[in-house]
Design a protein around this motif. Structure first.
Motif, mmCIF file in Angstrom:
data_model
loop_
_atom_site.group_PDB
_atom_site.id
_atom_site.type_symbol
_atom_site.label_atom_id
_atom_site.label_comp_id
_atom_site.label_asym_id
_atom_site.label_seq_id
_atom_site.Cartn_x
_atom_site.Cartn_y
_atom_site.Cartn_z
ATOM 1 N N LYS A 1 0.848 -1.192 0.000
ATOM 2 C CA LYS A 1 0.000 0.000 0.000
ATOM 3 C C LYS A 1 0.880 1.238 0.000
ATOM 4 O O LYS A 1 1.886 1.292 0.711
ATOM 5 N N LEU A 2 0.460 2.218 -0.790
ATOM 6 C CA LEU A 2 1.116 3.518 -0.741
ATOM 7 C C LEU A 2 0.427 4.393 0.295
ATOM 8 O O LEU A 2 -0.800 4.392 0.420
ATOM 9 N N ASP A 3 1.223 5.152 1.040
ATOM 10 C CA ASP A 3 0.704 6.188 1.924
ATOM 11 C C ASP A 3 1.571 7.419 1.694
ATOM 12 O O ASP A 3 2.733 7.458 2.114
ATOM 13 N N VAL A 4 1.028 8.406 1.010
ATOM 14 C CA VAL A 4 1.815 9.571 0.595
ATOM 15 C C VAL A 4 1.640 10.753 1.547
ATOM 16 O O VAL A 4 1.986 11.888 1.218
ATOM 17 N N GLY A 5 1.124 10.488 2.741
ATOM 18 C CA GLY A 5 0.809 11.560 3.679
ATOM 19 C C GLY A 5 1.979 12.419 4.102
ATOM 20 O O GLY A 5 1.788 13.582 4.466
ATOM 21 N N ALA A 6 3.195 11.886 4.049
ATOM 22 C CA ALA A 6 4.368 12.650 4.489
ATOM 23 C C ALA A 6 4.806 13.684 3.466
ATOM 24 O O ALA A 6 5.622 14.560 3.792
ATOM 25 N N ILE A 7 4.298 13.597 2.243
ATOM 26 C CA ILE A 7 4.787 14.450 1.165
ATOM 27 C C ILE A 7 3.668 15.109 0.373
ATOM 28 O O ILE A 7 3.805 16.246 -0.085
ATOM 29 N N ALA A 8 2.545 14.435 0.188
ATOM 30 C CA ALA A 8 1.535 14.843 -0.798
ATOM 31 C C ALA A 8 1.001 16.249 -0.582
ATOM 32 O O ALA A 8 0.825 17.014 -1.537
ATOM 33 N N LYS A 9 0.733 16.614 0.668
ATOM 34 C CA LYS A 9 0.153 17.930 0.920
ATOM 35 C C LYS A 9 1.112 19.045 0.511
ATOM 36 O O LYS A 9 0.723 19.983 -0.195
ATOM 37 N N GLY A 10 2.364 18.924 0.941
ATOM 38 C CA GLY A 10 3.344 19.933 0.569
ATOM 39 C C GLY A 10 3.574 19.995 -0.923
ATOM 40 O O GLY A 10 3.710 21.076 -1.514
ATOM 41 N N TYR A 11 3.614 18.829 -1.552
ATOM 42 C CA TYR A 11 3.798 18.768 -3.004
ATOM 43 C C TYR A 11 2.628 19.439 -3.715
ATOM 44 O O TYR A 11 2.823 20.214 -4.668
ATOM 45 N N ALA A 12 1.412 19.180 -3.246
ATOM 46 C CA ALA A 12 0.217 19.758 -3.861
ATOM 47 C C ALA A 12 0.167 21.270 -3.666
ATOM 48 O O ALA A 12 -0.213 22.016 -4.582
ATOM 49 N N ILE A 13 0.524 21.731 -2.478
ATOM 50 C CA ILE A 13 0.540 23.173 -2.216
ATOM 51 C C ILE A 13 1.505 23.874 -3.166
ATOM 52 O O ILE A 13 1.192 24.918 -3.746
ATOM 53 N N GLN A 14 2.693 23.289 -3.325
ATOM 54 C CA GLN A 14 3.686 23.895 -4.205
ATOM 55 C C GLN A 14 3.157 23.986 -5.629
ATOM 56 O O GLN A 14 3.290 25.025 -6.287
ATOM 57 N N ARG A 15 2.556 22.916 -6.092
ATOM 58 C CA ARG A 15 2.048 22.890 -7.466
ATOM 59 C C ARG A 15 0.899 23.879 -7.642
ATOM 60 O O ARG A 15 0.862 24.651 -8.601
ATOM 61 N N ALA A 16 -0.043 23.876 -6.713
ATOM 62 C CA ALA A 16 -1.202 24.758 -6.829
ATOM 63 C C ALA A 16 -0.821 26.222 -6.654
ATOM 64 O O ALA A 16 -1.455 27.111 -7.252
ATOM 65 N N SER A 17 0.198 26.497 -5.850
ATOM 66 C CA SER A 17 0.598 27.895 -5.601
ATOM 67 C C SER A 17 1.075 28.586 -6.868
ATOM 68 O O SER A 17 1.039 29.824 -6.958
ATOM 69 N N GLU A 18 1.515 27.804 -7.843
ATOM 70 C CA GLU A 18 1.974 28.384 -9.096
ATOM 71 C C GLU A 18 0.831 29.025 -9.871
ATOM 72 O O GLU A 18 1.073 29.778 -10.828
ATOM 73 N N LYS A 19 -0.408 28.760 -9.459
ATOM 74 C CA LYS A 19 -1.586 29.344 -10.096
ATOM 75 C C LYS A 19 -1.987 30.681 -9.460
ATOM 76 O O LYS A 19 -2.926 31.329 -9.940
ATOM 77 N N LEU A 20 -1.309 31.083 -8.397
ATOM 78 C CA LEU A 20 -1.655 32.303 -7.676
ATOM 79 C C LEU A 20 -0.756 33.473 -8.084
ATOM 80 O O LEU A 20 0.383 33.269 -8.496
ATOM 81 N N PRO A 21 -1.242 34.705 -7.910
ATOM 82 C CA PRO A 21 -0.385 35.869 -8.122
ATOM 83 C C PRO A 21 0.704 35.938 -7.052
ATOM 84 O O PRO A 21 0.650 35.238 -6.036
ATOM 85 N N GLU A 22 1.672 36.805 -7.247
ATOM 86 C CA GLU A 22 2.683 37.037 -6.223
ATOM 87 C C GLU A 22 2.055 37.756 -5.032
ATOM 88 O O GLU A 22 1.091 38.500 -5.182
ATOM 89 N N GLY A 23 2.609 37.484 -3.854
ATOM 90 C CA GLY A 23 2.158 38.187 -2.667
ATOM 91 C C GLY A 23 1.003 37.538 -1.931
ATOM 92 O O GLY A 23 0.348 38.181 -1.110
ATOM 93 N N TYR A 24 0.749 36.253 -2.181
ATOM 94 C CA TYR A 24 -0.300 35.535 -1.467
ATOM 95 C C TYR A 24 0.338 34.612 -0.429
ATOM 96 O O TYR A 24 1.500 34.206 -0.562
#
Length: 351
Positions: free
Chosen positions: A191-214
């Motif tokens: 079984k995979l459990d990606v809890g140690a990494i997935a949230k941070g990885y997702a935040i980094q990826r999604a943050s690229e969709k935001l303007p600067e200064g958020y």
């Protein structure tokens, strides 16, 4: 899109700058000045925690529109990286687990990228961060669920069962075909459990969709896309005192652009015979690690910070310091007695 209602966890890091009432000015096209207002949005159904996004915009409508690409990406990552729920026509990590030992699963490239990064972090951390530890973590998860729901029935997983589960773990059981965009677990009980990494990885990826200064705060993960109002003014981020209340800070750090991520033993835990058992499990002992109360990482990338905060929580300071500095990051450790230890770079960022 329908979303499931989930349990809300208190953040491990809390931003200490509240934007309500703050304003700034920047030139408007007409030659006059536009007033930028501070706004905040909260989401309650992503990655099992509270997500807060703060930023500045001319008006509420502009702010909300700026969040839409971020939310769509973060929601998709939430569903793709989920190990508990199925989603219609969307193969995810749970799908890979369900088909372990049977067949390869064609998945979105976000899953391939995540798992390649997880495999890299396994090597970087010397196996401390291992997303194939799912069979072991599942036993602890089940025990914690019982302990939280029925404290009188709380128990510790049997060590023989934990050792048996460990036989089905191993990064060699994870097969990734980048060209075909498929993933397979070769052991039917893996079984995979990606809890140690997935949230941070997702935040980094999604943050690229935001303007600067958020600023984005997701549980113990905080990321900023630039200084406040898109300038050089840093955000101030509070690090929770492990021995205090949720709104008490042991330190505060300044951050213009980058990530602050904390792993701690004081939020997700249950109690057996008067002793607390938290959720960060040492792959060597198969028990909750006892080195630290909390570890906080400062670095540019939220996914890397997530992995490092877990890894350093599982090792002594000398080993952890060597690791974190090798990755261009900085760290704060807090031990059982409340003593604090820093890398030099982290100390320079304290407020």
């Amino acid at each position: 899109m329908n979303q499931r209602i989930i349990k809300i966890l208190i953040p491990l890091l809390i931003t200490t700058v509240f934007l309500c009432g703050c304003t700034a000015k920047e030139p408007a096209p007409a030659g006059d000045f536009q007033q930028l207002n501070a706004y905040q949005e909260t989401y309650l159904s992503l990655f099992d925690t509270v997500t807060i996004v703060k930023g500045y915009a001319v008006d509420e409508k502009t702010f909300q529109e700026s969040l839409e690409p971020f939310y769509e990406e973060f929601l998709l990552c939430h569903e793709l990286f989920d190990i508990y729920e199925d989603y219609a026509n969307l193969p995810n990590i749970k799908t890979i687990n369900d088909k372990a030992g049977a067949e390869a699963v064609k998945v979105d490239d976000r899953i391939v990228s995540l798992l390649l990064f997880c495999r890299e972090m396994y090597e970087v951390t010397g196996g401390a961060v291992d997303v194939t530890l799912g069979p072991v973590l599942s036993l602890w998860h089940d025990a914690r669920e019982v302990g939280e729901a029925n404290p009188e029935k709380a128990y510790i997983p049997d060590m023989d069962e934990l050792k048996a589960a460990l036989e089905h773990c191993g990064i060699d059981k994870l097969v990734i075909d980048e060209e075909a965009s498929t993933v397979m677990l070769t052991d039917s009980e893996a079984k995979l459990d990606v809890g140690a990494i997935a949230k941070g990885y997702a935040i980094q990826r999604a943050s690229e969709k935001l303007p600067e200064g958020y600023l984005i705060s997701v549980g113990g993960n905080v990321l900023t896309t630039g200084g406040k109002e898109g300038g050089d003014t840093p955000w101030v981020i509070g690090i929770q005192d492990p021995n205090g209340s949720a709104d008490s800070f042991i330190e505060k750090v300044s951050l213009v652009k980058g990530s602050v991520v904390t792993s701690g033993d004081y939020q997700r835990y249950y109690t057996v015979d008067g002793k607390n058992y938290h959720h960060i499990i040492d792959p060597e002992t198969l028990m909750p690690s006892t080195y630290w109360r909390g570890v906080t990482i400062l670095c540019d990338d939220s996914g890397l910070a997530d992995a490092l905060s877990t890894a350093l929580f599982l090792m002594d300071k000398e080993s952890g310091e060597k690791l974190v500095l090798s990755q261009g990051a900085e760290a704060l450790w807090i031990d059982e007695e409340g003593n604090e230890y820093y890398t030099d770079g982290f100390k320079e960022r304290l407020k």
